[in-house]
Write a protein that holds these residues in place. Structure first.
Motif, PDB file in Angstrom:
ATOM      1  N   ALA A  37      29.406  31.274 -31.702  1.00 40.51           N
ATOM      2  CA  ALA A  37      29.881  29.945 -31.327  1.00 40.51           C
ATOM      3  C   ALA A  37      29.636  29.739 -29.834  1.00 40.51           C
ATOM      4  O   ALA A  37      29.511  30.707 -29.082  1.00 40.51           O
ATOM      5  N   LYS A  47      36.379  28.896 -24.559  1.00 38.33           N
ATOM      6  CA  LYS A  47      35.439  29.195 -25.632  1.00 38.33           C
ATOM      7  C   LYS A  47      35.716  28.286 -26.835  1.00 38.33           C
ATOM      8  O   LYS A  47      36.867  27.930 -27.116  1.00 38.33           O
ATOM      9  N   THR A  48      34.667  27.950 -27.546  1.00 41.27           N
ATOM     10  CA  THR A  48      34.818  27.094 -28.726  1.00 41.27           C
ATOM     11  C   THR A  48      35.737  27.734 -29.758  1.00 41.27           C
ATOM     12  O   THR A  48      36.544  27.044 -30.397  1.00 41.27           O
ATOM     13  N   THR A  49      35.622  29.047 -29.931  1.00 40.39           N
ATOM     14  CA  THR A  49      36.490  29.728 -30.901  1.00 40.39           C
ATOM     15  C   THR A  49      37.955  29.548 -30.544  1.00 40.39           C
ATOM     16  O   THR A  49      38.801  29.341 -31.425  1.00 40.39           O
ATOM     17  N   VAL A  72      37.016  19.985 -29.908  1.00 37.75           N
ATOM     18  CA  VAL A  72      35.998  20.797 -30.587  1.00 37.75           C
ATOM     19  C   VAL A  72      34.718  19.988 -30.764  1.00 37.75           C
ATOM     20  O   VAL A  72      33.616  20.457 -30.449  1.00 37.75           O
ATOM     21  N   ARG A  75      32.629  19.572 -27.624  1.00 36.55           N
ATOM     22  CA  ARG A  75      31.819  20.723 -27.218  1.00 36.55           C
ATOM     23  C   ARG A  75      30.436  20.676 -27.874  1.00 36.55           C
ATOM     24  O   ARG A  75      29.414  20.923 -27.237  1.00 36.55           O
ATOM     25  N   PHE A  76      30.423  20.352 -29.148  1.00 38.01           N
ATOM     26  CA  PHE A  76      29.138  20.246 -29.846  1.00 38.01           C
ATOM     27  C   PHE A  76      28.388  18.983 -29.419  1.00 38.01           C
ATOM     28  O   PHE A  76      27.155  18.982 -29.359  1.00 38.01           O
ATOM     29  N   GLY A 119      32.834  27.541 -35.751  1.00 38.36           N
ATOM     30  CA  GLY A 119      32.141  27.542 -34.461  1.00 38.36           C
ATOM     31  C   GLY A 119      30.739  28.104 -34.595  1.00 38.36           C
ATOM     32  O   GLY A 119      29.747  27.490 -34.159  1.00 38.36           O
ATOM     33  N   ASN A 123      27.122  25.849 -34.980  1.00 38.41           N
ATOM     34  CA  ASN A 123      26.131  26.173 -33.955  1.00 38.41           C
ATOM     35  C   ASN A 123      24.799  26.593 -34.582  1.00 38.41           C
ATOM     36  O   ASN A 123      23.722  26.301 -34.051  1.00 38.41           O
TER      37      ASN A 123
END
Length: 453
Positions: A37, A47-49, A72, A75-76, A119, A123
């Protein structure tokens, strides 16, 4: 064929995605890509996680989840925008997250696993889409399609033997195959994650299943160092180490490579090469089955905190048949695993991770030890660190242990316990946690001449 895995820092943003694509396309043998992720973009980032764990907790606690969900997706979204990918991918990501929440909102363990895994899952879809945008044939391959069949224990998945036969079929597929790391599917169809850091495990499993020539693990360092580079200036780089040496160092606190990730490749004797996404031309560190032991007998020194010791005393303990077995049965009854068991004729210590003795477990274990084993004394010693000196060359070198004890003595570090396995791959020293860094520093300078650059 090579299996190549990229960690979270290697995929934190669009710029890093481009570096990953260049690395993969520079070598046509890099056919299977395992992704983590998105990691931190800077030191203050999240962090995404961790964002996904926060989202899961909001749902579990019945709070408004919209803010956590939007963080979340954002982030993407940053990656999609940087790479000029189809924004429809973001709608798919948001819809997928909402579907997971709807499916598992009444099962906290399943919900946490499903959201954590998303995540890596999303990705991988973005990575495959980016390769396609570059004009390359690439396919997102979900873990269930790949054949990553695992045990049904949330957060602690173990690969099942039949998975390897399914994974071998990946060799026959065309194009670049992008597989999300960190999770598999149980036979019941549930998403189940490996322990944290499990993308390393996925990469190793896929490398073993496809019988790859090499498993390349890309991270953010040029190689694995002999010691934590934050503790020593100009630490020595390890060019080649064995599986057993890496296993000991990873267990002892080296965060570059997950300690459970070696088992699949060890069986197939597939070399692992740890390399730097930001400096791919660097040689990296090779992890192999066997190596020459010429030169320094010690390859690395590591430490890890968060231990405690249960110390028992009983006269003539050594003559009591079944004493050790009974002690370990008491721990087993509480679901507690042990790390080390140094002992004498009238005493025995059990080293544990201290996080295991919560929710009344410590009190129950101590009560059973006193009543069932009739010991004269039992005490718990807390705030311990385990310092490990590792190297397969130690077994044929005189004076390695004396160098360590002398170095620790000169540094004023009190040794609480010493343990050395019969294989002599490592020596373990128990010290007070607040002396761990000093212990590592003194041992490093005892065994290595600092390499100046």
């Amino acid at each position: 064929m090579k299996v190549v895995k990229f960690g979270g820092s290697s995929l934190a943003n669009g710029t890093q995605f481009k570096k990953v694509a260049n690395i993969v396309l520079a070598d046509k043998q890099r056919k299977v890509v395992v992704v983590s992720a998105p990691g931190k973009r800077n030191t203050d980032d999240i962090k995404t996680t961790d964002l996904l764990i926060t989202l899961a907790n909001e749902v579990i606690q019945g709070n408004n989840k919209e803010n956590a969900l939007s963080q979340v997706v954002e982030r993407f979204a940053d990656i999609v925008e940087e790479l000029n990918l189809d924004r429809g991918l973001l709608s798919e990501i948001e819809g997928h997250l909402k579907d997971l929440i709807a499916s598992y909102k009444d099962d906290p363990d399943r919900l946490l696993d499903a959201l954590k895994a998303s995540g890596e899952n999303q990705n991988a879809k973005l990575m495959a889409a980016f390769f396609n945008q570059l004009g390359e044939e690439a396919h997102y391959v979900s873990p269930d399609e790949a054949g990553i069949i695992v045990t049904d224990e949330p957060g602690n998945a173990r690969i099942l033997p039949e998975a390897y036969e399914e994974l071998s079929k990946l060799r026959d597929r065309s194009g670049i195959l992008v597989i999300p790391g960190f999770f598999g599917y149980s036979k019941m169809g549930h998403i189940v994650t490996f322990p944290r850091g499990g993308s390393d495990i996925t990469g190793s499993i896929v490398a073993a299943g496809t019988e790859a020539e090499v498993y390349e693990n890309f991270t953010d360092v040029d190689s694995i160092y002999s010691v934590n580079p934050n503790l020593v200036e100009y630490p020595k780089e390890m060019k080649e180490i064995t599986y057993r040496e890496m296993r000991e160092l990873a267990y002892s606190g080296f965060s570059v490579f997950h300690d459970e990730a070696l088992q699949p490749v060890v069986k197939k004797k597939i070399p692992v090469c740890v390399k730097n996404t930001n400096h791919p031309e660097a040689e990296g560190t090779r992890i192999v089955s066997d190596r020459s032991h010429e030169g320094l007998p010690v390859v690395g020194i590591a430490s890890d905190k968060g231990f405690l010791s249960i110390n028992l005393t009983k006269y003539l303990m050594n003559r009591e048949v079944g004493f050790g077995r009974h002690l370990l049965e008491i721990l087993e009854g509480e679901g507690v695993s042990f790390e080390h068991t140094p002992s004498g004729i009238d005493n025995m210590s059990v080293i544990l991770r201290d996080h295991q003795l919560k929710n009344g477990k410590e009190e129950r274990i101590l009560h059973r030890i006193r009543t069932e084993l009739s010991v004269e004394d039992v005490q718990v010693e807390r705030d311990l660190a385990m310092v490990m000196v590792v190297g397969e060359g130690m077994y044929q070198t005189v004076g390695v242990a004396s160098m360590a004890t002398a170095a620790l003595s000169e540094a004023g570090v009190n040794i609480k316990m010493i343990n050395q396995g019969s294989s002599e791959v490592s020596m373990m020293f128990g010290v007070d946690a607040d002396k761990a860094d000093l212990a590592v520093h003194s041992l490093y300078h005892a065994y290595f001449t600092p390499v100046k650059q």
